[in-house]
Scaffold this active site. Structure first.
Site, PDB file in Angstrom:
ATOM      1  CB  THR A 288     -10.855  22.241   8.247  1.00  0.00           C
ATOM      2  OG1 THR A 288     -10.479  20.926   7.825  1.00  0.00           O
ATOM      3  CG2 THR A 288      -9.736  22.857   9.077  1.00  0.00           C
TER       4      THR A 288
ATOM      5  CG  LEU B  49     -14.998   4.412  11.321  1.00  0.00           C
ATOM      6  CD1 LEU B  49     -16.050   5.145  12.162  1.00  0.00           C
ATOM      7  CD2 LEU B  49     -14.635   5.268  10.095  1.00  0.00           C
TER       8      LEU B  49
ATOM      9  NE  ARG C 197     -10.886  -4.274  12.003  1.00  0.00           N
ATOM     10  CZ  ARG C 197     -12.102  -3.793  11.814  1.00  0.00           C
ATOM     11  NH1 ARG C 197     -13.076  -4.598  11.473  1.00  0.00           N
ATOM     12  NH2 ARG C 197     -12.351  -2.507  11.973  1.00  0.00           N
TER      13      ARG C 197
ATOM     14  CE1 TYR D 259      -2.401  18.998   4.346  1.00  0.00           C
ATOM     15  CE2 TYR D 259      -1.085  20.134   2.699  1.00  0.00           C
ATOM     16  CZ  TYR D 259      -2.188  19.391   3.033  1.00  0.00           C
ATOM     17  OH  TYR D 259      -3.090  19.033   2.059  1.00  0.00           O
TER      18      TYR D 259
ATOM     19  NE  ARG E 290      -7.073  25.165  -0.179  1.00  0.00           N
ATOM     20  CZ  ARG E 290      -7.752  24.356   0.625  1.00  0.00           C
ATOM     21  NH1 ARG E 290      -8.921  24.704   1.086  1.00  0.00           N
ATOM     22  NH2 ARG E 290      -7.243  23.188   0.953  1.00  0.00           N
TER      23      ARG E 290
HETATM   24  N1  UDP Z   1      -1.823  34.124  -1.532  1.00  0.00           N
HETATM   25  C1  UDP Z   1      -1.910  35.502  -1.687  1.00  0.00           C
HETATM   26  N2  UDP Z   1      -2.945  36.149  -1.067  1.00  0.00           N
HETATM   27  C2  UDP Z   1      -3.889  35.495  -0.332  1.00  0.00           C
HETATM   28  C3  UDP Z   1      -3.784  34.101  -0.166  1.00  0.00           C
HETATM   29  C4  UDP Z   1      -2.726  33.446  -0.784  1.00  0.00           C
HETATM   30  O1  UDP Z   1      -1.076  36.133  -2.349  1.00  0.00           O
HETATM   31  O2  UDP Z   1      -4.819  36.154   0.179  1.00  0.00           O
HETATM   32  C5  UDP Z   1      -0.726  33.406  -2.224  1.00  0.00           C
HETATM   33  C6  UDP Z   1       0.119  32.537  -1.284  1.00  0.00           C
HETATM   34  O3  UDP Z   1       1.177  33.298  -0.741  1.00  0.00           O
HETATM   35  C7  UDP Z   1       0.599  31.453  -2.234  1.00  0.00           C
HETATM   36  C8  UDP Z   1      -0.563  31.285  -3.217  1.00  0.00           C
HETATM   37  O4  UDP Z   1      -1.310  32.507  -3.129  1.00  0.00           O
HETATM   38  O5  UDP Z   1       1.736  31.862  -2.937  1.00  0.00           O
HETATM   39  C9  UDP Z   1      -1.464  30.118  -2.911  1.00  0.00           C
HETATM   40  O6  UDP Z   1      -1.791  30.157  -1.557  1.00  0.00           O
HETATM   41  P1  UDP Z   1      -2.854  29.201  -0.884  1.00  0.00           P
HETATM   42  O7  UDP Z   1      -2.961  29.594   0.541  1.00  0.00           O
HETATM   43  O8  UDP Z   1      -4.128  29.181  -1.665  1.00  0.00           O
HETATM   44  O9  UDP Z   1      -2.274  27.713  -0.987  1.00  0.00           O
HETATM   45  P2  UDP Z   1      -0.820  27.070  -1.145  1.00  0.00           P
HETATM   46  O10 UDP Z   1      -0.681  26.787  -2.602  1.00  0.00           O
HETATM   47  O11 UDP Z   1       0.228  28.013  -0.655  1.00  0.00           O
HETATM   48  O12 UDP Z   1      -0.901  25.830  -0.335  1.00  0.00           O
END
Ligand code: UDP
Length: 313
Positions: free
Chosen positions: A35, A61, A104, A143, A184
């Site tokens: 990623t 590594l 190590r 995760y 995100r």
């Molecule tokens: N979210 C949203 N629309 C998007 C992406 C995310 O409404 O296009 C919401 C998601 O459901 C969560 C929050 O935004 O409640 C944050 O999501 P993100 O994927 O950034 O990270 P998370 O905090 O869930 O790991």
């Protein structure tokens, strides 16, 4: 210092490299680009104190360093759900490899865990002593659970071998070099707002997140690594400025000067309803707290996305 940044080509890792190099440290980056992105370190390609190794941390590594920052893992929900097995193995086997390396070398070790370790939290805001509320078999568990496992393994290296290891739980972080395709919320919203597309809100938008600007977060990582006598300590790093996702959408539309609408879609499974760090521990022990407001941080991020197509790939 000689510093290994595992995952240094990622969003946060690359900013950490900038910060370390600016202070005269020598940096080795290990990244397998699952990623992480080469473009994130493109501007440092000729830096005399940076070495970039294409390497999967699940393999041994051989480097000589004083400090190891372990940031190697997919970290966005879209990213880790696209690579669930790799996420498990990286946090389990990869963390073990790096812990063995640290042992190590007698190196100091910092494991970057996550606010996801708290799952859908029943305690609010979340302090480091909270054990969490995690679905062990849900789609986020690759995760959440592998990060929790890696925390546990790190603590065993502290207890069994006196390894000087620290754990940081990173809460939602954003800023320039956010991957526009990692799903995100902030990259999604900015990309949509700038192109006049609807901003898709999952659920009713009442879920909250607390968003930390990347420069604040990197300063926190540096402070936790630098300070002596922190073996076995766990710190939350994040910005306690809690907002609903709907509020965030409205702010981004406004700051982008956009006419985009908000579109509601079904909530994601196991999406945490509230998330906000209690940062009293890091504030009182190390004097760290975030300084960049959401509005200022968003402005810088929107500018990055505006220039994105013209940046070197
Ligand atoms: N979210 C949203 N629309 C998007 C992406 C995310 O409404 O296009 C919401 C998601 O459901 C969560 C929050 O935004 O409640 C944050 O999501 P993100 O994927 O950034 O990270 P998370 O905090 O869930 O790991």
């Amino acid at each position: 210092m000689r510093v290994l940044v595992a995952g240094g080509s990622g969003f946060i890792g690359s900013h950490l490299c900038d910060s370390l190099l600016a202070d005269g440290h020598s940096v080795i980056v290990a990244d397998n680009y699952i990623t992480g992105r080469k473009r994130n370190l493109q501007h440092l390609a000729d830096h005399p104190h940076l070495t970039i190794i294409e390497h999967d941390i699940t393999n041994p590594l051989h480097v000589e360093v004083d400090w190891i920052f372990h940031l190697a893992s997919p970290a966005s929900p879209v990213g880790y759900m696209r690579h669930p097995i790799e996420t498990h193995v990286t946090n389990a086997v990869g963390t073990h490899q790096l812990l063995q390396l640290a042992q190590r070398l007698g190196a100091r070790f910092l494991f970057t865990s996550t606010s996801e370790a708290y799952g859908n939290p029943l305690e609010h805001p979340q302090s480091e002593t909270y054990f969490g509320n995690v679905n062990p078999v849900g789609p986020r568990s690759c995760y959440d659970e592998s990060k929790r496992y890696a925390e546990s393994l790190t603590m065993e290296y502290v207890r069994q071998f006196n390894l000087d290891a620290r754990i940081v739980r990173i809460f939602n972080t954003y800023g320039p070099r956010n991957d526009p395709n990692d799903g995100r919320v902030i990259p999604n919203f900015i990309t949509a707002a700038k192109s006049g597309q609807p901003l898709v809100v999952f659920g009713d938008g009442s879920q909250t997140r607390s968003l930390c600007y990347v420069s604040d977060l990197v300063r926190g990582l540096r402070v936790v690594m630098q300070e002596p006598e922190l073996a076995g300590e766990v710190f939350n790093l994040g910005n306690p400025d809690e907002r609903t996702i709907l509020e965030l959408a409205t702010i981004i539309i406004e700051q982008c000067g956009s006419r985009s609408q908000i579109q509601f879609e079904p909530a994601r499974q196991d999406d945490p309803e509230r998330r906000c760090p209690n940062i009293s521990k890091v504030r009182s022990m190390l004097g760290w707290e975030p300084t960049v407001s959401l509005e200022d941080g968003l402005q810088a991020t929107i500018e990055y996305f505006s220039a994105y197509e013209t940046l070197p790939v």
